[in-house]
Structure formats: C-alpha cells, structure tokens
Design an enzyme around this catalytic site. Structure first.
Site, PDB file in Angstrom:
ATOM      1  N   GLY A   4       0.802  -1.157   0.137  1.00 55.99           N
ATOM      2  CA  GLY A   4      -0.194   0.179  -0.332  1.00 55.99           C
ATOM      3  C   GLY A   4       0.641   1.269   0.072  1.00 55.99           C
ATOM      4  O   GLY A   4       2.001   1.191   0.170  1.00 55.99           O
ATOM      5  N   CYS A  42       5.240  -6.066   1.649  1.00 57.45           N
ATOM      6  CA  CYS A  42       5.455  -4.526   1.756  1.00 57.45           C
ATOM      7  C   CYS A  42       4.880  -3.864   3.019  1.00 57.45           C
ATOM      8  O   CYS A  42       5.169  -4.095   4.208  1.00 57.45           O
ATOM      9  CB  CYS A  42       5.352  -4.054   0.368  1.00 57.45           C
ATOM     10  SG  CYS A  42       6.419  -2.532   0.118  1.00 57.45           S
ATOM     11  N   TYR A  43       3.750  -2.991   2.492  1.00 57.75           N
ATOM     12  CA  TYR A  43       3.122  -2.377   3.604  1.00 57.75           C
ATOM     13  C   TYR A  43       2.751  -3.413   4.555  1.00 57.75           C
ATOM     14  O   TYR A  43       2.825  -3.279   6.004  1.00 57.75           O
ATOM     15  CB  TYR A  43       2.095  -1.590   3.167  1.00 57.75           C
ATOM     16  CG  TYR A  43       1.451  -1.180   4.110  1.00 57.75           C
ATOM     17  CD1 TYR A  43       1.603   0.434   4.544  1.00 57.75           C
ATOM     18  CD2 TYR A  43       0.047  -1.437   4.668  1.00 57.75           C
ATOM     19  CE1 TYR A  43       0.965   0.954   5.760  1.00 57.75           C
ATOM     20  CE2 TYR A  43      -0.838  -0.809   5.458  1.00 57.75           C
ATOM     21  CZ  TYR A  43      -0.154   0.607   6.232  1.00 57.75           C
ATOM     22  OH  TYR A  43      -0.967   1.184   7.035  1.00 57.75           O
ATOM     23  N   HIS A  62       8.020  -7.644  -3.535  1.00 56.21           N
ATOM     24  CA  HIS A  62       6.763  -8.259  -4.233  1.00 56.21           C
ATOM     25  C   HIS A  62       6.689  -9.427  -5.024  1.00 56.21           C
ATOM     26  O   HIS A  62       7.502  -9.491  -6.024  1.00 56.21           O
ATOM     27  CB  HIS A  62       6.237  -6.837  -5.149  1.00 56.21           C
ATOM     28  CG  HIS A  62       5.805  -5.948  -4.274  1.00 56.21           C
ATOM     29  ND1 HIS A  62       4.499  -5.763  -3.931  1.00 56.21           N
ATOM     30  CD2 HIS A  62       6.352  -4.536  -3.957  1.00 56.21           C
ATOM     31  CE1 HIS A  62       4.264  -4.606  -3.299  1.00 56.21           C
ATOM     32  NE2 HIS A  62       5.467  -3.821  -3.327  1.00 56.21           N
ATOM     33  N   GLU A  88       4.564 -10.998  -6.183  1.00 57.62           N
ATOM     34  CA  GLU A  88       3.392 -11.228  -7.363  1.00 57.62           C
ATOM     35  C   GLU A  88       3.587 -10.677  -8.717  1.00 57.62           C
ATOM     36  O   GLU A  88       3.073 -10.853  -9.512  1.00 57.62           O
ATOM     37  CB  GLU A  88       2.214 -10.616  -6.658  1.00 57.62           C
ATOM     38  CG  GLU A  88       2.244  -8.983  -6.560  1.00 57.62           C
ATOM     39  CD  GLU A  88       2.772  -8.358  -5.241  1.00 57.62           C
ATOM     40  OE1 GLU A  88       2.499  -7.445  -4.831  1.00 57.62           O
ATOM     41  OE2 GLU A  88       3.329  -9.430  -4.534  1.00 57.62           O
ATOM     42  N   ASP A 113     -17.906 -11.855 -22.094  1.00 58.48           N
ATOM     43  CA  ASP A 113     -18.781 -12.122 -20.687  1.00 58.48           C
ATOM     44  C   ASP A 113     -20.054 -12.590 -20.808  1.00 58.48           C
ATOM     45  O   ASP A 113     -20.534 -13.755 -20.068  1.00 58.48           O
ATOM     46  CB  ASP A 113     -18.652 -10.798 -19.910  1.00 58.48           C
ATOM     47  CG  ASP A 113     -17.178 -10.220 -19.823  1.00 58.48           C
ATOM     48  OD1 ASP A 113     -16.236 -11.116 -19.908  1.00 58.48           O
ATOM     49  OD2 ASP A 113     -16.931  -9.048 -19.581  1.00 58.48           O
ATOM     50  N   LYS A 166     -10.673 -12.085 -16.424  1.00 60.34           N
ATOM     51  CA  LYS A 166     -11.231 -12.274 -17.576  1.00 60.34           C
ATOM     52  C   LYS A 166     -10.594 -13.337 -18.298  1.00 60.34           C
ATOM     53  O   LYS A 166     -11.390 -14.086 -19.045  1.00 60.34           O
ATOM     54  CB  LYS A 166     -10.830 -11.250 -18.425  1.00 60.34           C
ATOM     55  CG  LYS A 166     -11.251 -10.882 -19.817  1.00 60.34           C
ATOM     56  CD  LYS A 166     -12.349 -10.266 -19.887  1.00 60.34           C
ATOM     57  CE  LYS A 166     -12.952 -10.278 -21.340  1.00 60.34           C
ATOM     58  NZ  LYS A 166     -14.610  -9.725 -21.195  1.00 60.34           N
TER      59      LYS A 166
END
Length: 510
Positions: free
Chosen positions: A51, A78-79, A167, A169, A225, A366
């Site tokens: 964050g 992180c945060y 991070h 990710e 969708d 998606k």
C-alpha cells in the site's frame, strides 16, 4: 480459500491472479473487513497487500490486530510487512535509501516460505518501498536480506507469521510465484481445486437452487462475458433461459447482425433481438459526464429488460456478465482505494429493480472467463473476441453522444479492426478500439483548411484487464490505419495513438 486484505497497492490484483493460477480460490477484501466476517469465511490463510501509506503514520490504514491471532498463516507483503511486525512489537521507520525497482535478495535461512532455496542463495526480486524494519519484534528471526534492506524477509517464532519487503506477485520477481505457492501449499495447506470444471458444477447447482422453476433473462451483448454467462446458465437451467440482445445504438458497426448470426450458430438457447437504439440515444442526449452516461445506460438496460421480461411468463431473474475486476474497481474502500469508475454491470443499476440479479461470473477474472468458455464448448472465435464495454461506444465518444458522432466512431473502429485483422495482429492484441475526442484541430485537405475531429487509437496487451501495456503495433500498420481513417471518415483530420499503460491510465478513456 485464501483471503487477501487490500491496503491500496497497485499490485493487489496480481496477488489474487498468482494464487488462482495455482488453482486455489482467493478473494480480495478491504483491510478493515470486520473480524467476524473473516472468521465466517474460514480462510486457510491471509495475505496482507502492499500500500502507499506508512504504518507509523497517524492515519495509517490498519486491520483489526486480532487478524494475526486467528490461528491461520499470515503473509505480509511490503506495507503488509509493516502491519505484521508493528502489530507484534517491532518498529518501522522511513528508510534513508528508498528502494524502487530490481534488487538482489540473499537467503539467510531456509524455511517453508523459501522451500527450494538454499542458504546463501541469491535471487532477483522487485522492491517498491520507502520504509524499512528498524527493530525486529521479540522472537522474530531474519530469513533474507538485500543490500538496502537488512531485513527483507522474516518470520515469528511459531513460523505462522511471515513478512517480506519485496513483491513476489510481479513478473520482475522471477521466483515470486514459487514463494507464493510455498505459502499457499506448504504453510496454508490449501487444495488446488479451483478449476473451471469444478466451477461449472458448483455454479450450476447454485443457480438451480436459487432459480427453482422461474424464468431468467440474460442480457446478451455478443461479448465474451455475456456469451459465457448465457452458455453457463443454459447448461444449468436449459429452456428456462431467454437471452435478449439489445441494440442500444452505441454498438460497433453491423454488430447486431453479426451477434445474431454468430451466436445463433454457436448456442442453442433462445435469443430475442430488441432494437432500442432510439430510446438509448434519446436518453443520452446532452449528457457529457462519463459516470452519468454509464448510469443512464444501466438504468435504460434494466427498463428494456423488464419490459421484455413482462412479455414472457414466469421471469424473475436478470443475468449479467459481471466480472471480478468490475466488482473491485467499482468498490471504494475507506482510505487506500478510490472508486476508479462505476461499471455498467455494477454501478449503473438503479436502486429499485423488479428483477432479481444473477451474476454467475462475479468471482472470475477475464482470462478465467475465457477458460470457462472453452470448458463449456464455445467456439474459439467467439471466446477470442476482444472485450467490449457494457456502455459501448458511449464511453468512447468523449463529450455528447449523438447519432452522427456514433456513426463517425463506428466507421473509424471498423477500419481499425479491418486493418489489424488483415495484418495478423488481432489475436496478438488483448483489446483495441477508436476513441472520438471532443476537440477539433486544424488540417489541410485539397489545399483547403479544415477544422475537424481527432480520433485516438487504443490497443493494449493484458491478461485480465487489471493491468495493461500499450501494444507495439508496427508503424507501417499504424500509418495505414491513420491514412484510411482520415481519407474515408468524413469529419476526421487527425489520428493519434495512445501509449499509456494501466496503471496509471485505465484501458477505456471514460
């Protein structure tokens, strides 16, 4: 499931993507989710996102301290690292050297989080922080460090709470997926049972239980969708489903005929076409604010669907192709995350609605929807269509929406698609479209001065729409597109190419 508490990081959605890529279900919720809600979810583990704030700031967003005491593994990123260590008696402070970008992580001690790594091993990671851990909580130990972060990874004495400064990710941390999977499987003991086959079975049972013998109408736009939504519902309830294709006047050129032809061949459910283009354009007249456009279109869609549903017997439900990114971007969390825009499927619905809403894809990203479509047996050319927004060209026409401006952007968009397909780039690009700008520029045509509209071309590469980068279309292709639009679309004398990424920009202009 794995619960992700969001503190406003631009990477939060990537955490969810990585966990789901491991076939483990996860959800993102705001950092201040009440403790009783968390207990009710019974997560196998909790991840605290990064964050923009500092945990030692007076107004820092902080979760209920008892989150770390629920008895499940917790990973702070992180945060989130600062939240965990400060909550357990450690100290975070502003670093004298901020660290944004690639760094070299040195593993000091192997553990379940770094299973597969060796002590002393070095690996590349992505850092994005201005704070550092100044004092370790009692009983915690260092697991890894970098040149600028003496404590880049640490854990408590129980081995249940883990905190990392980097991070895992993002793709810039090459072994980040491995680290996250170590947490999910070795520490949380989660099961890899999040598959589209299991999703189909579970969702069909859920729909049948909720719908009973009532009728359902599904808004079918021709996009991926809504098409997958219709196919899933038809699998679940068969002839209780009626699909309604609404021509809202702001579709691509010849879209109505294409949708009815292609989907009529690909799907066996009932499809009813309704031309409501005049109604939509009348209601959009004079509206320039993008949020008002979205909400106006949302309300009008419901009016049309309710009117059509009254012509059918026993209809109680309206199905929509709402996706997880729609939900995330339409929710405003207190503090770190602001509402980017209300989506047609989420923020544009009226408070009073005579039909109950069914959103079977609400949990999916998606790319997961495309996988679901393939599992349902839909043709590849249908599943491979580029995304098209619910509000259609209304949000690609900046300023007032008129029939004349719709025709102009339809013509430019058609040329764009023709040239990109012809050049073999359609399947290489995630989404592309033309935008009509609310400005005129000076030009010269046939030795005469012109003062006409500007069209912007947007083409992006993405996986799930949460992040995106502009597509590097060949300059020769861009030149042909520009030349054709300027020469063939009366009223346009300039074409520009959007080279913005998401973030900081969004994919759509409105």
């Amino acid at each position: 499931m794995i619960l992700i508490l969001d503190f406003g990081s631009q990477y939060t959605q990537l955490i969810a993507r990585r966990v789901r890529e491991a076939h483990v279900y996860c959800e993102i919720h705001p950092f201040n989710l009440p403790l009783e809600r968390i207990r009710a979810m019974r997560p196998k583990g909790i991840i605290l996102s990064g964050g923009p704030a500092s945990v030692y700031a007076a107004d820092a967003p902080l979760p209920d301290p008892a989150v770390a005491e629920l008895g499940v593994p917790v990973l702070g990123i992180c945060y989130g690292m600062g939240v965990l260590v400060q909550n357990d008696g450690g100290t975070m402070a502003r670093s004298s050297h901020r660290e944004f970008g690639p760094a070299e992580l040195v593993i000091d001690e192997t553990s379940s989080l770094f299973a597969g790594f060796s002590a002393g091993e070095k690996t590349g990671v992505w850092m994005s922080h201005g704070d550092r851990l100044e004092a370790m909580p009692p009983g915690w130990r260092v697991l890894a460090h970098s040149e600028n972060s003496p404590v880049a990874a640490c854990c408590d004495a129980s081995g249940r709470l883990f905190a990392i400064q980097f991070h895992p990710e993002v793709v810039h941390t090459p072994r980040g997926r491995e680290i996250l999977e170590n947490f999910v499987f070795h520490m949380c003991h989660a099961r890899a049972d999040w598959t589209m086959e299991n999703f189909i079975e579970r969702e069909c049972e859920s729909v049948r239980a909720r719908v009973g013998d009532a009728g359902v109408v599904c808004g079918l736009s021709g996009g991926v969708d809504s098409t997958v939504t219709a196919a899933l519902l038809h699998r679940a309830i068969g002839d209780q489903l009626t699909c309604i294709f609404v021509d809202n006047g702001v579709l691509r050129r010849d879209e109505a005929g294409t949708v009815m032809r292609v989907l009529g061949d690909a799907m066996s459910c009932r499809i009813k076409a309704v031309d409501a283009s005049r109604l939509f354009l009348d209601r959009l007249a004079g509206i320039e604010d993008p949020e008002k456009k979205r909400k106006t279109i949302g309300v009008t869609f419901i009016d049309v669907f309710e009117a059509e549903a009254k012509k059918l017997q026993g209809v109680r439900f309206l199905a929509q192709g709402t996706l997880y990114p729609d939900v995330i971007e339409s929710v405003s969390f207190k503090g770190p995350s602001a509402t980017i825009k209300s989506h047609h499927n989420v923020g544009g619905l009226p408070e009073r609605m005579n039909l109950e809403l069914i959103e079977p894809l609400r949990e999916l990203f998606k790319d997961e929807v495309r996988d679901l479509g393939m599992a349902l047996g839909l043709p590849k050319d249908v599943i491979g269509r580029h995304p098209f927004p619910g509000p259609g060209l209304a949000i690609r026409i900046l300023g007032a929406v008129t029939a004349e401006r719709v025709a102009l952007v339809q013509a430019a968009d058609a040329i764009l698609h023709e040239e990109v397909r012809s050049a073999g780039w359609y399947d290489k690009v995630w989404q592309m479209f033309a935008v009509l700008l609310p400005v005129n520029t000076v030009g010269v045509m046939g030795d005469e001065r012109t003062y006409e509209s500007v069209v912007a071309i947007r083409a992006v590469d993405s996986v799930d729409g949460m992040t995106a980068d502009w597509s590097r279309l060949p300059s020769e292709l861009l030149a042909r597109i520009s030349s054709r639009i300027i020469n063939e679309v009366k009223g346009v004398n300039r074409v520009v190419y959007d080279i913005s990424s998401k973030p900081p920009a969004t994919i759509e202009w409105e």
